[in-house]
Design a protein around this motif. Structure first.
Motif, PDB file in Angstrom:
ATOM      1  N   GLN A   1      -8.004  -3.672  14.045  1.00 12.73           N
ATOM      2  CA  GLN A   1      -7.026  -2.604  14.070  1.00 12.73           C
ATOM      3  C   GLN A   1      -6.181  -2.663  12.808  1.00 12.73           C
ATOM      4  OE1 GLN A   1      -5.133  -1.286  17.456  1.00 12.73           O
ATOM      5  NE2 GLN A   1      -6.932  -1.560  18.732  1.00 12.73           N
ATOM      6  N   LEU A   2      -5.995  -1.509  12.197  1.00 14.51           N
ATOM      7  CA  LEU A   2      -5.189  -1.380  10.988  1.00 14.51           C
ATOM      8  C   LEU A   2      -3.827  -0.805  11.364  1.00 14.51           C
ATOM      9  CD1 LEU A   2      -4.660  -1.117   7.875  1.00 14.51           C
ATOM     10  CD2 LEU A   2      -5.766   1.137   8.033  1.00 14.51           C
ATOM     11  N   THR A   3      -2.764  -1.467  10.914  1.00 18.65           N
ATOM     12  CA  THR A   3      -1.413  -0.960  11.123  1.00 18.65           C
ATOM     13  C   THR A   3      -0.783  -0.687   9.766  1.00 18.65           C
ATOM     14  OG1 THR A   3      -1.159  -2.244  13.157  1.00 18.65           O
ATOM     15  CG2 THR A   3       0.837  -1.386  12.150  1.00 18.65           C
ATOM     16  N   LEU A   4      -0.237   0.504   9.602  1.00 16.06           N
ATOM     17  CA  LEU A   4       0.500   0.872   8.396  1.00 16.06           C
ATOM     18  C   LEU A   4       1.986   0.768   8.707  1.00 16.06           C
ATOM     19  CD1 LEU A   4      -1.554   3.978   7.193  1.00 16.06           C
ATOM     20  CD2 LEU A   4      -1.845   1.570   6.586  1.00 16.06           C
ATOM     21  N   LEU A   5       2.737   0.096   7.827  1.00 17.71           N
ATOM     22  CA  LEU A   5       4.149  -0.182   8.077  1.00 17.71           C
ATOM     23  C   LEU A   5       5.012   0.372   6.944  1.00 17.71           C
ATOM     24  CD1 LEU A   5       2.390  -3.194   8.412  1.00 17.71           C
ATOM     25  CD2 LEU A   5       4.254  -3.400  10.058  1.00 17.71           C
ATOM     26  N   ASP A   6       6.288   0.632   7.264  1.00 17.89           N
ATOM     27  CA  ASP A   6       7.204   1.051   6.215  1.00 17.89           C
ATOM     28  C   ASP A   6       7.800  -0.179   5.524  1.00 17.89           C
ATOM     29  OD1 ASP A   6       9.984   2.011   8.438  1.00 17.89           O
ATOM     30  OD2 ASP A   6       9.186   0.037   7.849  1.00 17.89           O
TER      31      ASP A   6
ATOM     32  N   PRO B   1       6.172  -0.332  12.334  1.00 23.37           N
ATOM     33  CA  PRO B   1       4.850   0.313  12.403  1.00 23.37           C
ATOM     34  C   PRO B   1       4.972   1.835  12.362  1.00 23.37           C
ATOM     35  CG  PRO B   1       5.066  -1.400  14.081  1.00 23.37           C
ATOM     36  CD  PRO B   1       6.441  -1.169  13.522  1.00 23.37           C
ATOM     37  N   LEU B   2       4.229   2.436  11.485  1.00 25.67           N
ATOM     38  CA  LEU B   2       4.217   3.887  11.360  1.00 25.67           C
ATOM     39  C   LEU B   2       2.995   4.506  12.027  1.00 25.67           C
ATOM     40  CD1 LEU B   2       5.180   4.097   7.580  1.00 25.67           C
ATOM     41  CD2 LEU B   2       6.683   4.653   9.519  1.00 25.67           C
ATOM     42  N   ALA B   3       1.831   3.871  11.846  1.00 22.75           N
ATOM     43  CA  ALA B   3       0.587   4.410  12.394  1.00 22.75           C
ATOM     44  C   ALA B   3      -0.387   3.267  12.629  1.00 22.75           C
ATOM     45  CB  ALA B   3      -0.022   5.435  11.437  1.00 22.75           C
TER      46      ALA B   3
ATOM     47  N   LEU C   1       0.853  -1.195   0.000  1.00 18.39           N
ATOM     48  CA  LEU C   1       0.000   0.000   0.000  1.00 18.39           C
ATOM     49  C   LEU C   1       0.882   1.235   0.000  1.00 18.39           C
ATOM     50  CD1 LEU C   1      -2.813   1.411   0.423  1.00 18.39           C
ATOM     51  CD2 LEU C   1      -2.361   1.221   2.892  1.00 18.39           C
ATOM     52  N   SER C   2       0.540   2.196  -0.825  1.00 20.22           N
ATOM     53  CA  SER C   2       1.248   3.477  -0.818  1.00 20.22           C
ATOM     54  C   SER C   2       0.259   4.592  -1.104  1.00 20.22           C
ATOM     55  CB  SER C   2       2.376   3.491  -1.858  1.00 20.22           C
ATOM     56  OG  SER C   2       1.854   3.322  -3.173  1.00 20.22           O
ATOM     57  N   PHE C   3       0.563   5.770  -0.583  1.00 22.07           N
ATOM     58  CA  PHE C   3      -0.290   6.936  -0.756  1.00 22.07           C
ATOM     59  C   PHE C   3       0.414   7.939  -1.660  1.00 22.07           C
ATOM     60  CE2 PHE C   3      -3.533   5.967   2.346  1.00 22.07           C
ATOM     61  CZ  PHE C   3      -2.890   5.092   3.215  1.00 22.07           C
ATOM     62  N   GLY C   4      -0.363   8.589  -2.524  1.00 28.79           N
ATOM     63  CA  GLY C   4       0.204   9.577  -3.422  1.00 28.79           C
ATOM     64  C   GLY C   4      -0.760  10.703  -3.695  1.00 28.79           C
TER      65      GLY C   4
ATOM     66  N   LEU D   1       2.425   8.941   6.375  1.00 28.49           N
ATOM     67  CA  LEU D   1       1.714   8.440   5.195  1.00 28.49           C
ATOM     68  C   LEU D   1       2.642   8.340   3.985  1.00 28.49           C
ATOM     69  CD1 LEU D   1      -1.735  10.296   5.434  1.00 28.49           C
ATOM     70  CD2 LEU D   1      -1.200   7.929   6.051  1.00 28.49           C
ATOM     71  N   GLN D   2       3.614   9.233   3.892  1.00 29.07           N
ATOM     72  CA  GLN D   2       4.536   9.206   2.755  1.00 29.07           C
ATOM     73  C   GLN D   2       5.469   8.001   2.794  1.00 29.07           C
ATOM     74  OE1 GLN D   2       4.171  11.336   0.190  1.00 29.07           O
ATOM     75  NE2 GLN D   2       2.402  12.072   1.374  1.00 29.07           N
ATOM     76  N   GLN D   3       5.613   7.368   3.967  1.00 31.54           N
ATOM     77  CA  GLN D   3       6.533   6.244   4.113  1.00 31.54           C
ATOM     78  C   GLN D   3       5.849   4.882   4.084  1.00 31.54           C
ATOM     79  OE1 GLN D   3       9.385   6.873   7.442  1.00 31.54           O
ATOM     80  NE2 GLN D   3       8.358   8.849   7.703  1.00 31.54           N
ATOM     81  N   VAL D   4       4.529   4.864   3.967  1.00 34.83           N
ATOM     82  CA  VAL D   4       3.784   3.602   4.042  1.00 34.83           C
ATOM     83  C   VAL D   4       4.133   2.692   2.852  1.00 34.83           C
ATOM     84  CG1 VAL D   4       1.487   2.563   3.964  1.00 34.83           C
ATOM     85  CG2 VAL D   4       1.900   4.599   5.375  1.00 34.83           C
ATOM     86  N   ALA D   5       4.385   1.419   3.169  1.00 33.94           N
ATOM     87  CA  ALA D   5       4.664   0.424   2.120  1.00 33.94           C
ATOM     88  C   ALA D   5       3.769  -0.804   2.252  1.00 33.94           C
ATOM     89  CB  ALA D   5       6.131  -0.002   2.180  1.00 33.94           C
ATOM     90  N   ARG D   6       3.304  -1.111   3.474  1.00 35.66           N
ATOM     91  CA  ARG D   6       2.481  -2.305   3.703  1.00 35.66           C
ATOM     92  C   ARG D   6       1.387  -1.994   4.704  1.00 35.66           C
ATOM     93  NH1 ARG D   6       6.077  -6.119   6.445  1.00 35.66           N
ATOM     94  NH2 ARG D   6       4.158  -7.337   6.586  1.00 35.66           N
ATOM     95  N   TRP D   7       0.408  -2.893   4.780  1.00 40.57           N
ATOM     96  CA  TRP D   7      -0.666  -2.766   5.755  1.00 40.57           C
ATOM     97  C   TRP D   7      -1.029  -4.135   6.306  1.00 40.57           C
ATOM     98  CZ3 TRP D   7      -5.453  -5.205   5.081  1.00 40.57           C
ATOM     99  CH2 TRP D   7      -5.657  -5.781   3.823  1.00 40.57           C
ATOM    100  N   GLN D   8      -1.635  -4.150   7.498  1.00 41.46           N
ATOM    101  CA  GLN D   8      -2.165  -5.382   8.060  1.00 41.46           C
ATOM    102  C   GLN D   8      -3.296  -5.036   9.030  1.00 41.46           C
ATOM    103  OE1 GLN D   8       1.174  -7.237  10.069  1.00 41.46           O
ATOM    104  NE2 GLN D   8       0.854  -6.066  11.942  1.00 41.46           N
ATOM    105  N   ILE D   9      -4.287  -5.946   9.119  1.00 42.82           N
ATOM    106  CA  ILE D   9      -5.427  -5.756  10.015  1.00 42.82           C
ATOM    107  C   ILE D   9      -5.506  -6.952  10.950  1.00 42.82           C
ATOM    108  CG2 ILE D   9      -7.950  -5.614  10.184  1.00 42.82           C
ATOM    109  CD1 ILE D   9      -7.968  -4.176   7.513  1.00 42.82           C
ATOM    110  N   LYS D  10      -5.568  -6.665  12.246  1.00 46.28           N
ATOM    111  CA  LYS D  10      -5.744  -7.697  13.259  1.00 46.28           C
ATOM    112  C   LYS D  10      -6.712  -7.189  14.314  1.00 46.28           C
ATOM    113  CE  LYS D  10      -1.168  -9.871  12.835  1.00 46.28           C
ATOM    114  NZ  LYS D  10       0.085 -10.234  13.557  1.00 46.28           N
ATOM    115  N   GLN D  11      -7.764  -7.978  14.576  1.00 45.53           N
ATOM    116  CA  GLN D  11      -8.748  -7.677  15.603  1.00 45.53           C
ATOM    117  C   GLN D  11      -9.279  -6.248  15.488  1.00 45.53           C
ATOM    118  OE1 GLN D  11      -6.704  -8.613  19.273  1.00 45.53           O
ATOM    119  NE2 GLN D  11      -7.153 -10.792  19.084  1.00 45.53           N
TER     120      GLN D  11
END
Length: 468
Positions: free
Chosen positions: A448-453, A458-460, A410-413, A436-446
């Motif tokens: 909750q959404l985690t955005l990762l570089d 974990p970024l957010a 996942l990436s934002f532009g 948001l500019q550094q996001v490369a991956r995502w995952q959802i558990k229970q």
């Protein structure tokens, strides 16, 4: 509230405790309210009736009624006196309620509220639905409605954001924000309800899920945007929307949630955001929606909460001439048996934890917890399926942009935002935008959404709170 109104409210409260106002009289109490955040005209009148609805082949017989003139503000507390001797065993009785202004029906109940069923009954709570009678042109401090307003407001990374606002007589609005200088950017559309306060005259727009946007009404049909606290924005830049010479409605495209019904070869949907009940066109992805509703409904014509991507367009009505606002289904998402608009709009009741079309509330940036500043929007994101569009808020400013999604990547532009300066929260906002500019991956558990570089850091982190 006048002394007479206070005395009347006390009388209703005493009657609700079972103190009859006349010997031999029976009473039934309750309340009625509506979901829309709007004030009634000063001359509006509320009326509740107790009716005998036993005969299906004849009009209901009114047993008793209560009237509030003026209606005041909801909830409307009422007590109906009736002759207990008129109640017959084996008959069916129900309550109805309405709000009228100068003979025009503004709100009414659209379902039966059975009473006098031989049990210990608590006061009845009724929900009023807005009718379509208010859709005709009317005159307010804004001038004749419907009306359209346009203007170019500041933008953080483009030449400006072009705002188009349609204000309708039924207290709904449609808003489109388009980026100038970014032809690849898709416009952001929004619908909701509006209220108008006096002295000073302030127009407030709300979707029911966030703090209202506010505009001060100036002379010559000019709406000037205010900050989050309802104060003028100290800036030499333009924050005004000018009324157009003629009503020029847009056809908003967005994710819609509402109560869908299909009966007698016709479908309608009551939109959760505005309360409007609109027909559904027999085009686009309507067949999939109709089929899913038919498989899930419990009885013919029963309302069911649905989610879809669509637009509100002008179409010829089934009867009569001209056109009327109609929902066109571009892509059907899901039916939600047993859920209602109060669930869909309640922040604490998540309906889905899918990445897309979920309201994601920002809870952490890195290892630090996120704190929402007083009277600001909570920071959040919504990843829309249509055209991979992003909307949301960074706390102080509104976010708009796009994203690319491939599996877990996942990436934002092309992210953009409004340019408000807030007293608090600006440092947190900058950290959010940088993450948001550094996001490369995502995952959802229970839920909750985690955005990762790219390294998996974990970024957010976000919490799923509501379907938009």
């Amino acid at each position: 509230m006048t002394g007479m109104q206070i005395a009347r409210r006390w009388m209703f409260a005493l009657a609700a405790l079972g103190l009859a106002s006349a010997a031999g009289a029976a009473t039934i109490s309750g309340s009625a309210s509506y979901r829309e955040r709007m004030a009634l005209p000063p001359g509006a009148v509320f009326e509740a009736t107790l009716e005998d609805v036993s005969r299906a082949d004849a009009p209901a017989t009114v047993i008793g009624r209560a009237r509030l003139d003026p209606a005041g503000s909801p909830p409307f507390m009422f007590t109906i006196e009736y002759d207990g001797a008129a109640i017959q065993a084996g008959h069916r009785y129900s309550l109805r309620a309405s709000v009228k202004n100068d003979g025009q029906l503004l709100f009414t109940t659209d379902r039966s509220y059975p009473v006098l069923q031989g049990k210990g009954e608590a006061p009845v709570q009724m929900l009023l639905r807005r009718t379509g009678d208010g859709a005709a042109a009317s005159r307010t401090a804004l001038g004749s409605l419907p009306a359209s307003f346009e203007g170019t407001l500041p933008c953080a990374d483009c030449s400006g954001t072009r705002w188009h606002l349609d204000v309708l007589a039924d207290h709904s609005y449609r808003l489109r924000i388009a980026y100038e200088g970014k032809p690849s950017e898709q416009p952001f559309d929004e619908i909701g309800t509006w209220t108008l306060s006096q002295a000073p005259t302030i127009l407030r727009l709300t979707t029911g899920q966030s703090e209202p946007q506010a505009f001060a009404l100036k002379g010559d049909g000019l709406l000037t945007k205010l900050d989050r606290k309802g104060k003028p924005i100290a800036s030499t830049l333009n924050y005004g929307l000018k009324r157009l010479p003629a009503y020029a409605p847009i056809e908003p495209r967005l994710t819609l949630t509402g109560l869908y019904r299909y009966m007698a070869d016709a479908a309608t949907i009551q939109l959760c955001t505005t309360g409007q009940t609109l027909p559904v066109a027999t085009e686009g992805d309507n067949a999939a929606l109709e089929r899913a509703y038919g498989e899930a409904r419990t009885s013919p014509g029963a309302p069911m909460l649905v989610s879809l991507d669509g637009r509100i367009a002008e179409r010829p009505p089934m009867e009569g001439t001209g056109t009327r606002a109609t929902v066109v289904v571009d892509q059907f998402h899901q039916v939600m048996p047993g859920a209602g608009c109060e669930t869909a709009l309640k922040p604490s009741a998540p309906i889905t934890t899918a990445l897309q079309e979920t309201y994601w509330k920002l809870t952490r940036l890195g290892e630090a917890a996120v704190v929402a500043s007083e009277r600001q929007r909570e920071a959040h994101l919504i990843l829309h399926k249509d055209n991979h569009r992003v909307s949301g808020s960074s706390g102080c400013n509104r976010l708009l942009g796009g994203y690319t999604l491939e599996g877990e990547q996942l990436s934002f532009g092309n992210m953009g935002s409004t340019m408000m300066a807030c007293v608090e929260g600006m440092e947190q906002e900058q950290r959010f935008l940088a993450a948001l500019q550094q996001v490369a991956r995502w995952q959802i558990k229970q839920g909750q959404l985690t955005l990762l570089d790219a390294s998996g850091k974990p970024l957010a982190r976000f919490e799923a709170v509501a379907l938009r």
